[in-house]
Design a protein around this motif. Structure first.
Motif, short mmCIF file in Angstrom:
data_model
loop_
_atom_site.label_atom_id
_atom_site.label_comp_id
_atom_site.label_asym_id
_atom_site.label_seq_id
_atom_site.Cartn_x
_atom_site.Cartn_y
_atom_site.Cartn_z
N ARG A 1 40.47 49.62 41.09
CA ARG A 1 41.87 50.05 40.91
C ARG A 1 42.80 49.38 41.92
N THR A 2 42.39 49.36 43.18
CA THR A 2 43.23 48.76 44.21
C THR A 2 43.48 47.28 43.95
N ARG A 3 42.44 46.57 43.51
CA ARG A 3 42.60 45.14 43.25
C ARG A 3 43.52 44.89 42.06
N LEU A 4 43.50 45.77 41.09
CA LEU A 4 44.39 45.64 39.95
C LEU A 4 45.85 45.91 40.31
N GLN A 5 46.04 46.76 41.32
CA GLN A 5 47.40 47.18 41.67
C GLN A 5 48.10 46.25 42.66
N GLN A 6 47.45 45.17 43.07
CA GLN A 6 48.09 44.21 43.96
C GLN A 6 49.33 43.60 43.31
N ARG A 7 50.24 43.19 44.13
CA ARG A 7 51.45 42.55 43.64
C ARG A 7 51.12 41.14 43.15
N PRO A 8 51.71 40.71 42.04
CA PRO A 8 51.48 39.34 41.55
C PRO A 8 51.95 38.31 42.57
N SER A 9 51.46 37.09 42.46
CA SER A 9 51.86 36.01 43.36
C SER A 9 53.29 35.57 43.08
N ASP A 10 53.75 34.58 43.83
CA ASP A 10 55.14 34.11 43.68
C ASP A 10 55.47 33.67 42.25
N ASP A 11 54.47 33.14 41.54
CA ASP A 11 54.71 32.67 40.17
C ASP A 11 54.59 33.79 39.13
N GLY A 12 54.37 35.03 39.61
CA GLY A 12 54.31 36.18 38.71
C GLY A 12 52.98 36.40 38.04
N VAL A 13 51.95 35.62 38.41
CA VAL A 13 50.63 35.77 37.79
C VAL A 13 49.78 36.74 38.60
N PRO A 14 49.27 37.80 37.97
CA PRO A 14 48.41 38.76 38.69
C PRO A 14 47.11 38.10 39.12
N ARG A 15 46.57 38.57 40.22
CA ARG A 15 45.30 38.02 40.70
C ARG A 15 44.17 38.39 39.74
N TYR A 16 44.24 39.58 39.17
CA TYR A 16 43.23 40.04 38.21
C TYR A 16 43.94 40.47 36.93
N MET A 17 43.37 40.10 35.80
CA MET A 17 44.02 40.33 34.51
C MET A 17 43.66 41.68 33.89
N GLY A 18 42.62 42.31 34.40
CA GLY A 18 42.21 43.59 33.83
C GLY A 18 40.96 44.11 34.52
N THR A 19 40.54 45.29 34.11
CA THR A 19 39.39 45.93 34.75
C THR A 19 38.14 45.07 34.68
N TRP A 20 37.83 44.54 33.50
CA TRP A 20 36.61 43.75 33.33
C TRP A 20 36.68 42.47 34.15
N HIS A 21 37.87 41.89 34.30
CA HIS A 21 38.03 40.69 35.11
C HIS A 21 37.69 40.98 36.58
N VAL A 22 38.13 42.13 37.08
CA VAL A 22 37.80 42.53 38.45
C VAL A 22 36.29 42.68 38.61
N VAL A 23 35.67 43.35 37.65
CA VAL A 23 34.22 43.58 37.71
C VAL A 23 33.48 42.25 37.76
N LYS A 24 33.83 41.32 36.91
CA LYS A 24 33.14 40.02 36.84
C LYS A 24 33.37 39.19 38.11
N GLU A 25 34.63 39.10 38.54
CA GLU A 25 34.94 38.27 39.71
C GLU A 25 34.33 38.84 40.98
N THR A 26 34.35 40.14 41.12
CA THR A 26 33.76 40.77 42.30
C THR A 26 32.26 40.54 42.34
N ALA A 27 31.60 40.73 41.22
CA ALA A 27 30.15 40.50 41.15
C ALA A 27 29.82 39.04 41.42
N ARG A 28 30.64 38.15 40.90
CA ARG A 28 30.37 36.71 41.02
C ARG A 28 30.50 36.22 42.46
N PHE A 29 31.56 36.63 43.17
CA PHE A 29 31.83 36.08 44.49
C PHE A 29 31.33 36.96 45.64
N GLU A 30 31.14 38.25 45.40
CA GLU A 30 30.80 39.15 46.50
C GLU A 30 29.54 39.98 46.29
#
Length: 306
Positions: free
Chosen positions: A236-265
């Motif tokens: 939830r916290t990672r989804l609620q981050q503010r988008p970058s300067d170009d307006g693109v969110p760091r994570y696109m949805g719940t499943w994206h957070v799950v995959k990226e977190t598992a992949r890198f951490e």
């Protein structure tokens, strides 16, 4: 039977007290949760103590209390609404079960109350998270406060952005459900044990328990809930981050957070910040139930043992 207004008032006072005392650890936890090692605008902390020291040195007390207003507002509203909805649900279930509430009915009541509170308070929690993540090296124009944050989010991202993280938030309803059910059952066990031990029949349970019991029961029930559900907080916290300067969110949805977190951490990534979380929430839960029970005694001397 307890009065709903007294219950809601006691819970709101408890939530306010807990936030005032424990908010700095909430800031530390939030910053740990989003730091996946690939975010350039967040400082790196070695551990909880180092985080507190670093934030105090570089940002002062203002940094430790970033997001305090939405935090205290959200907590007071959430706890007040939670116990109001919880008592309403318990009464409804009690009418259908001849006044006897099983653990399953306590769980259902807590889940129902948590879901309603989640829908009411998610925008406040989102703003709190974003304010907590603002640092001196933040590259986006910082929000100046609660009102500016709401206004900027709605202007730049739309009203729907206020409900980012709502999916894991709804899963996190289980935290309250698990905690309140565990608390009620542990409380009942302790009351029954003490009643038999001192051979007092029909004794008001409030006469058998004191603040020390409420502290232990509150912390124990919270610990169980946190260990089971913490990964949803990180998501939830990672989804609620503010988008970058170009307006693109760091994570696109719940499943994206799950995959990226598992992949890198790996699994460890889902438990970042848990030390600060435990240090914050175990005592905070004790404070909440001490204040809640004692304010309730003051507002409503008699408590039904349900």
């Amino acid at each position: 039977m307890r009065n709903e207004n007294a219950t809601a008032g006691a819970a709101a006072a408890a939530g306010f007290t807990a936030v005032v005392v424990m908010h700095p650890l909430d800031v530390v936890r939030t910053r740990f949760q989003v730091n996946d090692g690939r975010v350039s605008h967040l400082p790196s902390y070695k551990n909880t103590a180092h985080a507190v020291f670093t934030i105090t040195r570089s940002e002062g007390l203002r940094g430790l209390y970033a997001g305090f207003l939405p935090g205290v507002l959200g907590s007071s509203i959430a706890w007040g609404l939670y116990f109001f909805f919880y008592d309403k649900a318990k009464k409804r279930y009690a009418r259908n079960s001849e006044g006897k509430l099983s653990p399953g009915f306590h769980l259902a009541s807590a889940a129902e109350a948590g879901s309603l509170v989640c829908l009411c308070t998610n925008p406040v929690w989102l703003v709190k998270t974003r304010l907590q993540l603002q640092t001196p090296i933040h590259q986006i124009r910082p929000y100046s406060g609660l009102y500016d944050a709401f206004r900027t989010i709605m202007r730049e991202e739309g009203v729907s952005a206020l409900y980012k993280g709502i999916v894991p938030s709804l899963f996190l309803v289980s935290v309250g459900a698990i905690q309140i059910t565990a608390y009620e059952q542990l409380r009942k066990v302790v009351v029954d044990f003490k009643s038999k031990r001192i051979t007092i029949h029909n004794q008001n349970p409030d006469k058998l328990l004191n603040s020390a019991y409420y502290a232990v029961l509150g912390a124990t029930s919270k610990l169980a809930a946190i260990l089971l559900t913490y990964p949803f907080q990180v998501i939830r916290t990672r989804l609620q981050q503010r988008p970058s300067d170009d307006g693109v969110p760091r994570y696109m949805g719940t499943w994206h957070v799950v995959k990226e977190t598992a992949r890198f951490e790996g699994v460890r990534g889902y438990y970042k910040g848990i030390t600060a979380n435990l240090l914050r929430n175990a005592p905070a839960s004790s404070i909440i139930f001490i204040v809640y029970e004692n304010v309730l005694k003051y507002l409503k001397p008699s408590r039904r043992n349900d």
